[in-house]
Write a protein that holds these residues in place. Sequence first.
Motif, PDB file in Angstrom:
ATOM      1  N   GLU B 196       0.837  -1.198   0.000  1.00 21.22           N
ATOM      2  CA  GLU B 196       0.000   0.000   0.000  1.00 21.22           C
ATOM      3  C   GLU B 196       0.878   1.257   0.000  1.00 21.22           C
ATOM      4  OE1 GLU B 196      -2.296   0.857   3.648  1.00 21.22           O
ATOM      5  OE2 GLU B 196      -3.977   1.203   2.314  1.00 21.22           O
ATOM      6  N   ALA B 197       1.916   1.244   0.830  1.00 18.64           N
ATOM      7  CA  ALA B 197       2.844   2.383   0.880  1.00 18.64           C
ATOM      8  C   ALA B 197       3.559   2.532  -0.462  1.00 18.64           C
ATOM      9  CB  ALA B 197       3.845   2.187   1.997  1.00 18.64           C
ATOM     10  N   ASN B 198       3.912   1.415  -1.040  1.00 20.22           N
ATOM     11  CA  ASN B 198       4.652   1.419  -2.309  1.00 20.22           C
ATOM     12  C   ASN B 198       3.853   2.108  -3.420  1.00 20.22           C
ATOM     13  OD1 ASN B 198       6.710   0.736  -4.129  1.00 20.22           O
ATOM     14  ND2 ASN B 198       5.670  -1.161  -4.696  1.00 20.22           N
ATOM     15  N   VAL B 199       2.556   1.808  -3.467  1.00 16.93           N
ATOM     16  CA  VAL B 199       1.756   2.362  -4.563  1.00 16.93           C
ATOM     17  C   VAL B 199       1.127   3.713  -4.221  1.00 16.93           C
ATOM     18  CG1 VAL B 199       1.238   0.117  -5.566  1.00 16.93           C
ATOM     19  CG2 VAL B 199      -0.338   1.098  -3.900  1.00 16.93           C
ATOM     20  N   THR B 200       1.071   4.055  -2.926  1.00 21.25           N
ATOM     21  CA  THR B 200       0.365   5.273  -2.525  1.00 21.25           C
ATOM     22  C   THR B 200       1.301   6.453  -2.244  1.00 21.25           C
ATOM     23  OG1 THR B 200      -1.194   3.809  -1.401  1.00 21.25           O
ATOM     24  CG2 THR B 200      -1.414   6.148  -0.939  1.00 21.25           C
ATOM     25  N   CYS B 201       2.474   6.148  -1.678  1.00 23.39           N
ATOM     26  CA  CYS B 201       3.280   7.229  -1.093  1.00 23.39           C
ATOM     27  C   CYS B 201       4.284   7.837  -2.063  1.00 23.39           C
ATOM     28  CB  CYS B 201       4.039   6.700   0.126  1.00 23.39           C
ATOM     29  SG  CYS B 201       2.944   6.148   1.423  1.00 23.39           S
ATOM     30  N   ASP B 202       4.448   9.160  -1.951  1.00 20.85           N
ATOM     31  CA  ASP B 202       5.514   9.839  -2.695  1.00 20.85           C
ATOM     32  C   ASP B 202       6.855   9.535  -2.039  1.00 20.85           C
ATOM     33  OD1 ASP B 202       3.764  11.247  -4.484  1.00 20.85           O
ATOM     34  OD2 ASP B 202       3.156  12.436  -2.766  1.00 20.85           O
ATOM     35  N   ARG B 203       6.864   9.567  -0.719  1.00 21.83           N
ATOM     36  CA  ARG B 203       8.078   9.219   0.019  1.00 21.83           C
ATOM     37  C   ARG B 203       7.688   8.393   1.238  1.00 21.83           C
ATOM     38  NH1 ARG B 203      11.506  13.505   2.267  1.00 21.83           N
ATOM     39  NH2 ARG B 203       9.539  14.574   2.698  1.00 21.83           N
ATOM     40  N   VAL B 204       8.620   7.597   1.705  1.00 21.64           N
ATOM     41  CA  VAL B 204       8.376   6.843   2.934  1.00 21.64           C
ATOM     42  C   VAL B 204       9.548   7.023   3.887  1.00 21.64           C
ATOM     43  CG1 VAL B 204       6.885   5.060   1.928  1.00 21.64           C
ATOM     44  CG2 VAL B 204       9.330   4.704   2.016  1.00 21.64           C
ATOM     45  N   ALA B 205       9.210   7.024   5.182  1.00 25.39           N
ATOM     46  CA  ALA B 205      10.243   6.978   6.215  1.00 25.39           C
ATOM     47  C   ALA B 205      10.124   5.624   6.880  1.00 25.39           C
ATOM     48  CB  ALA B 205      10.027   8.087   7.232  1.00 25.39           C
ATOM     49  N   ILE B 206      11.248   4.984   7.096  1.00 23.31           N
ATOM     50  CA  ILE B 206      11.226   3.705   7.810  1.00 23.31           C
ATOM     51  C   ILE B 206      11.819   3.953   9.188  1.00 23.31           C
ATOM     52  CG2 ILE B 206      12.125   1.356   7.866  1.00 23.31           C
ATOM     53  CD1 ILE B 206      11.914   1.353   4.808  1.00 23.31           C
ATOM     54  N   ILE B 207      10.993   3.712  10.206  1.00 23.28           N
ATOM     55  CA  ILE B 207      11.415   3.967  11.578  1.00 23.28           C
ATOM     56  C   ILE B 207      11.619   2.636  12.287  1.00 23.28           C
ATOM     57  CG2 ILE B 207       9.008   4.285  12.319  1.00 23.28           C
ATOM     58  CD1 ILE B 207      10.066   6.225  14.464  1.00 23.28           C
ATOM     59  N   ASN B 208      12.691   2.553  13.041  1.00 21.58           N
ATOM     60  CA  ASN B 208      12.981   1.326  13.772  1.00 21.58           C
ATOM     61  C   ASN B 208      13.630   1.697  15.096  1.00 21.58           C
ATOM     62  OD1 ASN B 208      13.137  -1.460  14.142  1.00 21.58           O
ATOM     63  ND2 ASN B 208      15.244  -1.519  13.401  1.00 21.58           N
ATOM     64  N   LYS B 209      13.114   1.133  16.171  1.00 23.71           N
ATOM     65  CA  LYS B 209      13.618   1.403  17.520  1.00 23.71           C
ATOM     66  C   LYS B 209      13.712   2.904  17.794  1.00 23.71           C
ATOM     67  CE  LYS B 209      16.069  -2.961  17.619  1.00 23.71           C
ATOM     68  NZ  LYS B 209      17.327  -3.645  17.367  1.00 23.71           N
ATOM     69  N   GLY B 210      12.697   3.631  17.354  1.00 25.57           N
ATOM     70  CA  GLY B 210      12.617   5.054  17.654  1.00 25.57           C
ATOM     71  C   GLY B 210      13.438   5.938  16.743  1.00 25.57           C
ATOM     72  N   ARG B 211      14.188   5.353  15.822  1.00 23.35           N
ATOM     73  CA  ARG B 211      15.041   6.163  14.939  1.00 23.35           C
ATOM     74  C   ARG B 211      14.646   5.988  13.480  1.00 23.35           C
ATOM     75  NH1 ARG B 211      21.175   6.495  16.857  1.00 23.35           N
ATOM     76  NH2 ARG B 211      20.786   7.066  19.024  1.00 23.35           N
TER      77      ARG B 211
END
Lengths: 252, 319
Positions: B196-211
């Motif tokens: 869904e993010a792949n087809v919908t988003c202009d940009r994505v942020a990937i957050i892991n362990k608060g960062r």
Amino acid sequence: MVDNPGGSQVSAEVNAAWAIAKKDMFIYYIKPNIIVSGLLFPLFMFLAFASGKNVPLGTLIPGLISVTLLFSSSTIEPVSIPIERRTKTFERLISAPVSLHAIVFGESLSGFMYSIGIALAPLLVGIFAFGTGIPHPLYLIAGMLLTALCFSTMGTLFAAYPTESPGDIMSMLNLVRLPLIFVSGTFIALETMPPVGKAISYLSPLTYGNDLIQAAYGHPAYFSPFLDIVMLLLFFFIFQFIAHRLYTKFNE
Amino acid sequence: MDAITVQNLTKRFSDLVAVDNVSFTVRSGEVFGYLGPNGAGKTTTIRILTGITAPTGGSARIFGLDIVSDTIRARRQMGIVYETSNVYDDLTAWQNIMFAGELYNVGKQERERRGKELLEVFGLWERRKDRVHGYSKGMKRRLTLAMGLINDPKLLFLDEPTSGLDVQSNLIIRDVLHDLTNRGVTVFLTTHNIEEANVTCDRVAIINKGRIAAIDSPERLKKTIQSVQSIEVAFEKGIAKVLADLPGLPAANEIRKEGDKVRIYTDDPATLLEEIMEYARVHQNRVVSATTRGPTLEDVFIHLTGLSTQVKGGDKDGR
């Protein structure tokens, strides 16, 4: 973006508070636990006291009104807010573009109106069944409105405790509400209390609310009506302030 | 002006750092995806950005308005749709949407006009007088989204908008999202659904362990792990036995079951393909289809968050 162009933030706050109160009316007024706690509980308390007293029942009406106001006004929020935490609708309120004061006031407003409606029952029973006269109706209006406002805000304050179970809050609240009946002159006159009892009674908002309602019925008052009104307003603002602080703290 | 500007945002709960010095911007009109595993700090970030929780450090601005000091004005710019469909079951759809409008101080006429329009768009107008109690999960979700749009926001926070929904609701919500983005509404989307993010988003942020582990467009993120290649294979006799056998192929790094197919990761697709064909010949299990694949956004996600579901190797740190 849609906005009310003519509306100030003050009107936005008032509108939101009223919307919250209306929503509570639609949803919670007829919930069984609200009816039991707000209506039946004070009635049975009254009957328990009245059956042991050798006085005309009509003279107990002011005390019944006070106790009814105490229980009915402080019952809505301790039920509605934990339920709304559970269903996550409370998030909707605290993320709206209004202050926490408006939310606390809106929640209290629903308890306030419920309480006034319920307290009309003993008032009318007194007038029509016992012929109880009200020589100072303005004291009665002030006493009922301020007592209901004070205790509905107290109910909202207790409901700040971050639980999803109404029972948790009701348990804590009853630890406060039940002793208040005995130390506030509702069924036991303040004059007959020992000095320690009197000292404690000064810390109870019900003492001042009941005193004002008793004065309305022409019964001897312990304080002046002016002092009763000032103290009830003071308790209301203290409860509103503490409730605001607690909701802020527990939303962290 | 940027819709969201986050600088060095930090949130601590006692010893736990839920959000750790996070910075990013969301441009006006952009669809920005916020991806991360459970407990990564997504919800805490949203709670800060919507003014429910105050940050321990750093700042967040919504269209230039500080969310801590100018909370109410900042909130007027936004609509919020939570993961849980937080509608009032005891009220009707109409009462719910009118209540949302009143909370956002939308005037009565405008509230009723938009309420009608939104309920029609979301396919709920015919049921507007019914209590929400009897609604399906998809209908409640649609109503939640309609309530989030009652103030015609410039910025919409969407938490898992299509999670676990029926096809009809999914389609309606995606159509509405498409329409919103065409109208220049900024969307901040958290989702577990990487496709869904792949087809919908202009940009994505990937957050892991608060960062923040990475921020970029889906396609550019995929290029960062171009070395990850795979072959997706379907066998005539199914994959039950294949799943046990294929990890033995020398060129296979990792095996994943994907429906009735297997996806086999490798550094050397040509050799792997030969090995697969040989396996099929020896075991008389004909290959129905075989497709070579580049990295997906899910691969990027797994690569950056260290999550792994591989059959082969058992290395929790991924490939």
